[in-house]
Design a protein around this motif. Structure first.
Motif, PDB file in Angstrom:
ATOM      1  N   GLY A 200      28.858  29.918  36.793  1.00 28.71           N
ATOM      2  CA  GLY A 200      27.789  29.237  37.512  1.00 28.71           C
ATOM      3  C   GLY A 200      27.306  29.980  38.753  1.00 28.71           C
ATOM      4  O   GLY A 200      26.418  29.506  39.453  1.00 28.71           O
ATOM      5  N   ARG A 201      27.895  31.132  39.027  1.00 28.90           N
ATOM      6  CA  ARG A 201      27.483  31.882  40.203  1.00 28.90           C
ATOM      7  C   ARG A 201      26.913  33.233  39.784  1.00 28.90           C
ATOM      8  O   ARG A 201      27.166  33.701  38.689  1.00 28.90           O
ATOM      9  N   VAL A 202      26.196  33.833  40.727  1.00 25.21           N
ATOM     10  CA  VAL A 202      25.733  35.201  40.482  1.00 25.21           C
ATOM     11  C   VAL A 202      26.695  36.147  41.190  1.00 25.21           C
ATOM     12  O   VAL A 202      26.975  35.980  42.377  1.00 25.21           O
ATOM     13  N   ILE A 203      27.229  37.092  40.453  1.00 28.95           N
ATOM     14  CA  ILE A 203      28.120  38.088  41.054  1.00 28.95           C
ATOM     15  C   ILE A 203      27.319  39.378  41.195  1.00 28.95           C
ATOM     16  O   ILE A 203      26.817  39.901  40.200  1.00 28.95           O
ATOM     17  N   ALA A 204      27.181  39.857  42.410  1.00 30.66           N
ATOM     18  CA  ALA A 204      26.430  41.097  42.640  1.00 30.66           C
ATOM     19  C   ALA A 204      27.291  42.305  42.264  1.00 30.66           C
ATOM     20  O   ALA A 204      28.493  42.305  42.499  1.00 30.66           O
ATOM     21  N   LEU A 205      26.666  43.302  41.648  1.00 26.87           N
ATOM     22  CA  LEU A 205      27.433  44.480  41.223  1.00 26.87           C
ATOM     23  C   LEU A 205      26.944  45.781  41.846  1.00 26.87           C
ATOM     24  O   LEU A 205      27.730  46.617  42.239  1.00 26.87           O
ATOM     25  N   LYS A 206      25.620  45.936  41.922  1.00 28.26           N
ATOM     26  CA  LYS A 206      25.077  47.212  42.394  1.00 28.26           C
ATOM     27  C   LYS A 206      25.579  47.534  43.805  1.00 28.26           C
ATOM     28  O   LYS A 206      25.910  48.682  44.108  1.00 28.26           O
ATOM     29  N   ASN A 207      25.687  46.491  44.652  1.00 25.01           N
ATOM     30  CA  ASN A 207      26.163  46.768  46.013  1.00 25.01           C
ATOM     31  C   ASN A 207      27.623  47.234  46.022  1.00 25.01           C
ATOM     32  O   ASN A 207      28.046  47.955  46.907  1.00 25.01           O
ATOM     33  N   VAL A 208      28.388  46.849  44.984  1.00 23.19           N
ATOM     34  CA  VAL A 208      29.774  47.327  44.897  1.00 23.19           C
ATOM     35  C   VAL A 208      29.772  48.823  44.577  1.00 23.19           C
ATOM     36  O   VAL A 208      30.548  49.599  45.128  1.00 23.19           O
ATOM     37  N   VAL A 209      28.848  49.205  43.707  1.00 21.88           N
ATOM     38  CA  VAL A 209      28.717  50.638  43.385  1.00 21.88           C
ATOM     39  C   VAL A 209      28.329  51.412  44.651  1.00 21.88           C
ATOM     40  O   VAL A 209      28.903  52.456  44.963  1.00 21.88           O
ATOM     41  N   HIS A 228      18.673  45.451  34.977  1.00 20.04           N
ATOM     42  CA  HIS A 228      18.184  44.254  35.662  1.00 20.04           C
ATOM     43  C   HIS A 228      18.688  43.032  34.917  1.00 20.04           C
ATOM     44  O   HIS A 228      18.296  42.790  33.791  1.00 20.04           O
ATOM     45  N   ARG A 229      19.576  42.262  35.516  1.00 15.11           N
ATOM     46  CA  ARG A 229      20.119  41.106  34.824  1.00 15.11           C
ATOM     47  C   ARG A 229      19.939  39.813  35.610  1.00 15.11           C
ATOM     48  O   ARG A 229      19.552  38.808  35.057  1.00 15.11           O
ATOM     49  N   ALA A 230      20.283  39.827  36.904  1.00 15.68           N
ATOM     50  CA  ALA A 230      20.418  38.541  37.589  1.00 15.68           C
ATOM     51  C   ALA A 230      19.538  38.406  38.825  1.00 15.68           C
ATOM     52  O   ALA A 230      19.812  37.570  39.690  1.00 15.68           O
ATOM     53  N   ASN A 231      18.459  39.190  38.885  1.00 13.71           N
ATOM     54  CA  ASN A 231      17.540  39.090  40.021  1.00 13.71           C
ATOM     55  C   ASN A 231      18.204  39.240  41.376  1.00 13.71           C
ATOM     56  O   ASN A 231      17.874  38.531  42.312  1.00 13.71           O
ATOM     57  N   VAL A 232      19.158  40.145  41.438  1.00 17.07           N
ATOM     58  CA  VAL A 232      19.798  40.387  42.730  1.00 17.07           C
ATOM     59  C   VAL A 232      19.068  41.550  43.385  1.00 17.07           C
ATOM     60  O   VAL A 232      18.770  42.552  42.744  1.00 17.07           O
ATOM     61  N   GLN A 233      18.773  41.391  44.660  1.00 15.16           N
ATOM     62  CA  GLN A 233      18.116  42.458  45.416  1.00 15.16           C
ATOM     63  C   GLN A 233      19.017  43.703  45.388  1.00 15.16           C
ATOM     64  O   GLN A 233      20.193  43.613  45.726  1.00 15.16           O
TER      65      GLN A 233
END
Ligand code: WT7
Length: 642
Positions: A200-209, A228-233
């Protein structure tokens, strides 16, 4: 170890399940064929595996089935040229499989995408062309930091197609763990997503990279591709970062499949061992493809109408073999799911099974225990009649969990195939077949072509009923070809303890009928929810906190995860024990390694038990935890701790 059944319970398990007549009638591998295969494999294993190799397409035939001139550095099919992607994809375009579904993906929010073999082929070719266009060449490593998305499968296949070994890093690992893996593989390219949906949450990934690639000793990566999957900036670095969609949009849907030497690497996957550093297990195109193709299609008895669902994350070997290469080589439909098993409710899995008509469900005891806790009313709400086979992997399944799975999910009809294997073995090693007699909690016998034994410290087979080390006594084609950049470690970790045998790190016993029962790990490796984590790895995360002087970690029983970690910390003089600090340390381990590191608690000690030479005695801490009396074997420090 599965807590709903104890070792005693395993010892006394006497229930057996005979295959139903219709199962025997329909099986691709009848009991007679199975016996003949066992006989051929036992008499002449190399002919057996050569026959298996002939079922696949090769650009150039092998000079030899197995080069065993320099054990334990075995080489399968030397002289041959092939590419696993040709067998998983390209060749199906020429057959009736072309228009069959190759991949069904369901996102956690309920969105879904489907690819026929032809569509998947075109998508893979587009990305392969794009990667080549960016200058990526054969032999360069690609790290994939991605959750279960169609693009993850596409990226695996596109990399392999152009001869660039892929290295998936589970999206539940931290920036630090990711950085370590990028560095150790020397990858030039990372493919990731902006984020994904989980519980139920969005987990950001690109910022981890970004975090993994920043700072002083950051690894050198030239390109980052972002799905592009979850509309994360996402903060896109000019010249380094590209949106996946932008790259593939105008690419040609044709791309040549690179002819690889059979022993060229296909992928690297990290796993935990007894030391603090993750090990890079390398698998090669030729042997892996032969071993996986044969064992997968035999164990899961694939039919043209199957929808195969392996619930694992693609970031583990189960996902590689069980969700991608195994099913695609078999030409079946593989289903992958992005999200959490309990989202939005405890019937999500059963909803997916009925919605797509899943016929084979391959999952882990942890997941079964989790869903079982909610009771049978959840599966009862759905039509599970399409299921014909069930599979389990990752940790020992207790007879009670097996029975629940068989009865409430499998209508007391579907065989439960408990497959034992490892990241290192690449392919299934020990498992019943659909026509086998089943004993709940047992993994059955070694598959044809695989030779295993249960032995004592000296390498002598233990008598029936007595526990010992599980070893593999003959090379098998799916075996890892190396530990990345660690030739000595390969020998030390797997081939030294019992000379001439592959040491799996597990304790097992064989019963009077020759059925094998896996008891758990023999070394200091925890099995948390079916995932291996080394105690040493967790300990180094714990001591990296400024308040901690010394640390120990042991596994403690958990009703759902099987095992979770418990930490013991000796504090520096300047730090004072407090509940807040204990919680801070727990969170610190999570930050260091990622949410995959489940630590139940951290407790404080004035000192830790050690041998005279200073080695940590985790078994003393374990015994205190379980209230076991170990005074008599305190002198006998386990072989692996010496
Ligand atoms: C370890 C390998 C490839 C499987 C996924 C985990 C344990 C695996 C079983 C099973 C009892 C099992 C063993 C093994 N394990 N399958 N059917 N019954 N235990 O792969 O992370 O490489 O871990 O998982 O302890 O050594 P892995």
């Amino acid at each position: 170890m599965d807590q709903t059944g104890t070792v005693d319970n395993l010892l006394t398990e006497e229930r057996v399940f005979r295959p139903l007549p219709q199962m025997v009638r329909q099986a691709n591998l009848s009991p007679q064929k199975c016996e003949a295969a066992r006989k051929l494999a036992a008499d002449d294993p190399l002919s057996f595996w050569e026959e298996a190799a002939e079922e696949l397409y090769w650009f150039k035939r092998w000079d030899q089935v197995l080069d065993d001139s320099n054990p334990p550095h075995y080489r399968w099919f030397p002289g041959a040229q092939c590419n696993i992607v040709y067998n998983a994809l390209d060749r199906h375009i020429e057959t009736a499989a072309k228009n069959r579904l190759a991949l069904i993906w369901e996102g956690e929010p309920g969105d879904s995408r489907k690819y026929t073999y032809y569509e998947l082929y075109r998508a893979v070719n587009r990305l392969a062309s794009a990667l080549r266009g960016l200058g990526l060449s054969k032999g360069e490593k690609v790290v994939l930091y991605l959750p279960n998305l169609p693009e993850t499968v596409i990226a695996m296949l596109a990399s392999a197609k152009i001869g660039a070994p892929h290295c998936l890093v589970f999206a539940g690992f931290s920036a630090k763990a990711l950085r370590e893996r990028i560095r150790s593989t020397g990858a030039s390219t990372v493919i990731t997503a902006d984020g994904f949906y989980r519980n139920g949450r969005v987990i950001a990934l690109k910022n981890v990279v970004d975090e993994a690639l920043s700072g002083e000793d950051s690894p050198w990566v030239r390109r980052v591709i972002v799905v592009h999957r979850a509309n994360v900036q996402a903060n896109m670095v000019e010249g380094r970062d590209f949106w996946y969609e932008d790259l593939v949009r105008h690419e040609r849907p044709q791309a040549q499949t690179e002819a690889m030497d059979a022993n060229d690497p296909l992928f690297i996957l990290h796993t935990s061992g007894a030391t603090g550093k993750p090990k890079g297990v390398v698998h090669s195109h030729g042997g892996y493809m032969v071993g996986v193709n044969r064992t997968f299609s035999w164990v899961f008895d694939i039919k043209a109408t199957d929808i195969f669902w392996c619930t694992a994350d693609l970031g583990w070997v189960t996902g590689h073999t069980g969700a991608v290469y195994g099913p695609l080589m078999a030409g079946t439909t593989t289903l992958i799911y992005e999200g959490h098993p309990l989202y939005p409710q405890a019937d999500r899995f059963w909803n997916i099974v009925s919605k797509y008509g899943v016929t084979i469900l391959y999952t882990s005891p942890t997941v079964i225990r989790m869903l079982k806790r909610f009771g049978s009313q959840y599966p009862r709400r759905h039509d599970l009649a399409t299921l014909r086979l069930l599979g389990s992997v990752g940790e020992p399944i207790s007879p009670e969990t097996w029975m629940w799975f068989h009865k409430h999910i499998g209508r007391s009809e579907c065989p439960v195939l408990d497959t034992w294997w490892q990241t290192e073995t690449g392919m299934f090693m020990i498992s019943p077949l659909p026509v086998s007699l089943l004993k709940p909690g047992s993994v059955g016998k070694a598959l044809p072509g695989v030779e295993v034994d249960v032995v004592d410290r000296e390498g002598n087979p233990t008598p029936a009923g007595k526990g010992g080390y599980l070893v593999v006594t003959k090379p098998w084609p799916g075996m890892m070809s190396a530990l990345h950049n660690d030739r000595e470690g390969y020998f030390q970790d797997y081939w030294k303890l019992i000379p001439g045998c592959y040491f799996a790190g597990d304790v097992a016993r064989r019963d009077e009928d020759g059925y094998l029962w896996i008891q758990g790990r023999a070394d200091d490796v925890l099995n948390i929810a079916g995932h291996r984590l080394g105690t040493a790895e967790l300990e180094s995360a714990l001591v990296s906190h400024p308040a901690v002087a010394e640390a120990a970690v042991i596994g403690v029983a958990d009703p759902i995860k099987g095992e979770v970690a418990k930490g013991f910390a000796v504090l520096n003089q300047t730090a004072a024990p407090s509940p807040a600090l204990a919680e801070e340390l727990r969170q610190h381990i999570r930050r260091e390694l990622g949410p995959v590191a489940s630590v139940r608690e951290v407790v404080f000690r004035d000192r830790l038990p050690r041998t005279r030479s200073g080695k940590l005695l985790r078994r003393v801490l374990r015994a205190e935890e379980t209230g076991q009396d170990i005074s008599q074997d305190l002198g006998d420090i386990s072989a692996l701790e010496e």
